[in-house]
Every structure is written in C-alpha cells, then in structure tokens.
Design an enzyme around this catalytic site. Structure first.
Site, PDB file in Angstrom:
ATOM      1  NE  ARG A  97      -3.815   0.640   1.979  1.00  0.00           N
ATOM      2  CZ  ARG A  97      -5.034   0.717   2.511  1.00  0.00           C
ATOM      3  NH1 ARG A  97      -5.247   1.465   3.586  1.00  0.00           N
ATOM      4  NH2 ARG A  97      -6.048   0.055   1.988  1.00  0.00           N
ATOM      5  CG  HIS A 124      -8.354   0.026  -2.801  1.00  0.00           C
ATOM      6  ND1 HIS A 124      -7.572  -1.058  -2.471  1.00  0.00           N
ATOM      7  CD2 HIS A 124      -8.942   0.427  -1.635  1.00  0.00           C
ATOM      8  CE1 HIS A 124      -7.676  -1.301  -1.180  1.00  0.00           C
ATOM      9  NE2 HIS A 124      -8.490  -0.419  -0.648  1.00  0.00           N
ATOM     10  CD  GLN A 127     -12.784  -2.191  -0.402  1.00  0.00           C
ATOM     11  OE1 GLN A 127     -11.984  -2.026   0.486  1.00  0.00           O
ATOM     12  NE2 GLN A 127     -13.918  -2.844  -0.225  1.00  0.00           N
ATOM     13  CG  ASP A 223     -13.835   5.976  -0.901  1.00  0.00           C
ATOM     14  OD1 ASP A 223     -13.787   5.716   0.321  1.00  0.00           O
ATOM     15  OD2 ASP A 223     -12.821   6.071  -1.614  1.00  0.00           O
ATOM     16  CB  CYS A 263     -14.031   0.736   0.218  1.00  0.00           C
ATOM     17  SG  CYS A 263     -13.587   2.478   0.252  1.00  0.00           S
ATOM     18  NE  ARG A 291      -9.867  -5.312   0.792  1.00  0.00           N
ATOM     19  CZ  ARG A 291      -9.131  -4.254   1.202  1.00  0.00           C
ATOM     20  NH1 ARG A 291      -9.734  -3.268   1.841  1.00  0.00           N
ATOM     21  NH2 ARG A 291      -7.845  -4.185   0.945  1.00  0.00           N
TER      22      ARG A 291
HETATM   23  N1   CP Z   1     -11.043  -0.109   2.527  1.00  0.00           N
HETATM   24  C1   CP Z   1      -9.778  -0.121   2.997  1.00  0.00           C
HETATM   25  O1   CP Z   1      -8.808  -0.247   2.226  1.00  0.00           O
HETATM   26  O2   CP Z   1      -9.694  -0.090   4.340  1.00  0.00           O
HETATM   27  P1   CP Z   1      -8.357   0.191   5.178  1.00  0.00           P
HETATM   28  O3   CP Z   1      -7.849   1.567   4.774  1.00  0.00           O
HETATM   29  O4   CP Z   1      -8.755   0.116   6.619  1.00  0.00           O
HETATM   30  O5   CP Z   1      -7.344  -0.852   4.799  1.00  0.00           O
END
Ligand code: CP
Length: 320
Positions: A97, A124, A127, A223, A263, A291
């Site tokens: 990430r 992403h 997700q 989001d 998400c 996830r």
């Molecule tokens: N949706 C998502 O990626 O959650 P986090 O930022 O908690 O990993």
C-alpha cells in the site's frame, strides 16, 4: 496485480470463483504452507487491508511479514528497486500500500514473485474484488455479475472510481460514475473502461447528475469525500459533494433490491447517511469480510500461475 485491468474477464471470474470457495471453506487451499513469507508493506494507515492480508496469508499456510514505512529502509530513501530485489529473494509474494502507482509498477519490475497493489492513489483493485465477491454472494453467483448496473457516487477522480470503472467493465457490468465537475474521472481511464466494456457487453456512464447515476442501479457505492492525506481540506473539498450523498432518497431511485456498499472507513452524515449504511440494503460488513476471501483467492491464483500449479486451481486452470 497492480491495476484492475491486469486481468481479463475470464481471469477475474476465476479469482472471484476461488473467492467463493475460500468464503465457504477458509482453508480451501494453503499454497504458502511451510510457512512461506509474504511481505506486506504499508506506507499509509489501514485497518481492513492490514488485518485481511495478515490473517489471510496465515490462513493460506504462510507467514505475513508486515512492514510499516517508518520501520523500513524504504522509508529512509532506499530505492524501490533494491527493496524489491531483496524481498523477492525471501518472500513468495509482495503486497504494497503506497502513494503513486508508479511505485508498485517499479516494485513489480524488479520482483520475480507476484506483486499486489494494496491501494495506490490511482487504484484499489483488492477492494473491488471484495466488492464484486459481495455482489456475487447476494446475487446467486459470479455468473450473475455480468449485466449488473453499479453506480458510484462521490469523488469520481479517486482510486475507487478508477477501479470500479476498469473492474466493472472487465466484469461486463454497466458502470456509472456520478460526480461533480472538477472530480470526474480522467479521460484516459474512461476511454480504457469504454474499450473493455465494449469487449464484455457493458456500458459506461459518467454524469454530474447523481439521480441519473442511481436510477435503477443494482448496487450503489460511495467512498469518503476526502482521501488519505487530504483530511485538512475536508471543509473545502466536501462542498461540491453534498448532492452525491447516498441517502434514503437516492437509494429509493435504485432497484428495490439494490445493495449498498462502502469500502470503509465511512463518515456517517457525510458521504452516506446512517439510515443507509446501517439499513437493510447495506452489505458493508460482508464487504469488509470479503477482503479476506478475495485477497486469499488473488494470492492463491497468482502463485498458482507463477508455479504453473494447475492442481491448485483445479478446473479454473484448464479454462485459462
Ligand atoms: N477499505 C480499505 O482499504 O480499508 P483500510 O484503509 O482500513 O485498509
């Protein structure tokens, strides 16, 4: 997998079918038995991604080596290429990430093991695999995804909007983005989504009219209006988005059995009302759980192809 269009329609289906198998049996396959390590790197905060990859790698029989930016030399300026060369000698996969998409692309360029994008500023994909797995569970299977109409309301220029466009087009869905001027997706993403949609029988709609986007949709998504790192701009950035709040009125325009997904983390009273996210059409907790199943499926699928291990994927492998 670095972006949603790294897989085609059939490959996306294989991953989602595998996700259904992991959903029904968490120990369906353990390709990292040993345990083999999977490096999971974070340059940004996370709850869901961190927990799902950590638990998921363990359930796949492996060891999740979770490294935060502050605790690594990467955070002190060691080149991405050198980090990749080191991790690829030790780990069976690398999950990252980070900020720019070019960073994960560079990591993959120097790695000989699969590299997974666990969120960049542009995409992403993990997700959206989880989101589509959630739809599949609520719609009677992966085959039911083709032809579904999804509508994303809010910041149409962020990573989630980009991923819905590319992944939705890959799935053969009709993808609608409802966003204000100044926050519409980049032309090159829309054009790419249109090209993929044409191959798979879906349609792409980008509109500033939230009601047009939501009408008769099978699933509404939103989001946070302010992505990670932009929190100080909340008051200014949120102004154009109020018309795109997913509330009861907008939800009522969608199909009567429409689902709601987010998400997370969510800000009740901002991009979504409590009545929607905590209401009967919301499947956000299934989505969060997915996830785990979707990413286990993705990792298993990626290492199976890398190892040319057709037994891992069974019938999926022969269809490839
Ligand atoms: N949706 C998502 O990626 O959650 P986090 O930022 O908690 O990993």
């Amino acid at each position: 997998m670095l972006r949603d269009d790294d897989v085609n329609h059939e490959e996306q289906k294989q991953i989602l079918e595998l996700g259904m198998k992991f959903w029904k049996d968490r120990y369906y396959s353990r390709p990292f038995e040993g345990p083999q390590a999977v490096a999971v790197l974070f340059d940004k905060p996370s709850t869901r991604t961190r927990s799902s990859f950590s638990i998921g790698v363990a359930e796949l029989g492996g060891y999740p080596l979770v490294i935060d930016k502050s605790g690594s030399q990467l955070g002190r300026g060691e080149p991405v290429a050198d980090t990749s060369r080191v991790l690829t000698r030790m780990a069976s996969a690398i999950v990252w990430r980070t900020f720019g998409q070019e960073l994960v692309e560079e990591m993959a360029q120097y790695a000989t093991v699969p590299v997974v994008n666990a969120l960049t500023d542009e995409f992403h994909p993990c997700q959206v695999l989880a989101d589509f797995l959630t739809m599949a569970q609520h719609r009677g299977g992966v085959d039911a995804l083709k032809g579904q109409t999804i509508a994303y309301l809010g910041d149409g220029a962020n990573n989630m909007a980009n991923s819905y466009l590319l992944a939705g087009a890959t799935a053969g869905m009709n993808v609608r983005i409802g966003a204000p001027n100044g926050y519409l997706p980049a032309n090159q993403i829309v054009e790419k989504a249109q090209q993929i949609a044409a191959e798979n029988g879906g349609e792409i709609l980008v509109t500033t009219d939230a009601r047009e986007a939501a009408t008769d949709a099978d699933c509404l998504f939103t989001d946070t209006w302010v992505s990670m790192g932009e929190e100080s701009e909340y008051a200014i950035r949120s102004k154009p988005f109020w018309k795109y709040q997913v509330n009861d009125e907008l939800m009522a325009l969608a199909k009567p059995d429409a689902l709601f997904q987010h998400c997370l983390p969510a800000y009740r009273g901002k991009e979504v009302t409590a009545s929607v996210i905590d209401g009967p059409q919301s499947v956000v907790w299934d989505e969060a759980e997915n996830r785990l199943h979707a990413q286990k499926a993705l990792l298993a699928w990626l290492v199976a192809w890398q190892r040319e291990d057709s037994s891992l994927l069974g019938e999926c492998a022969t269809q490839h």
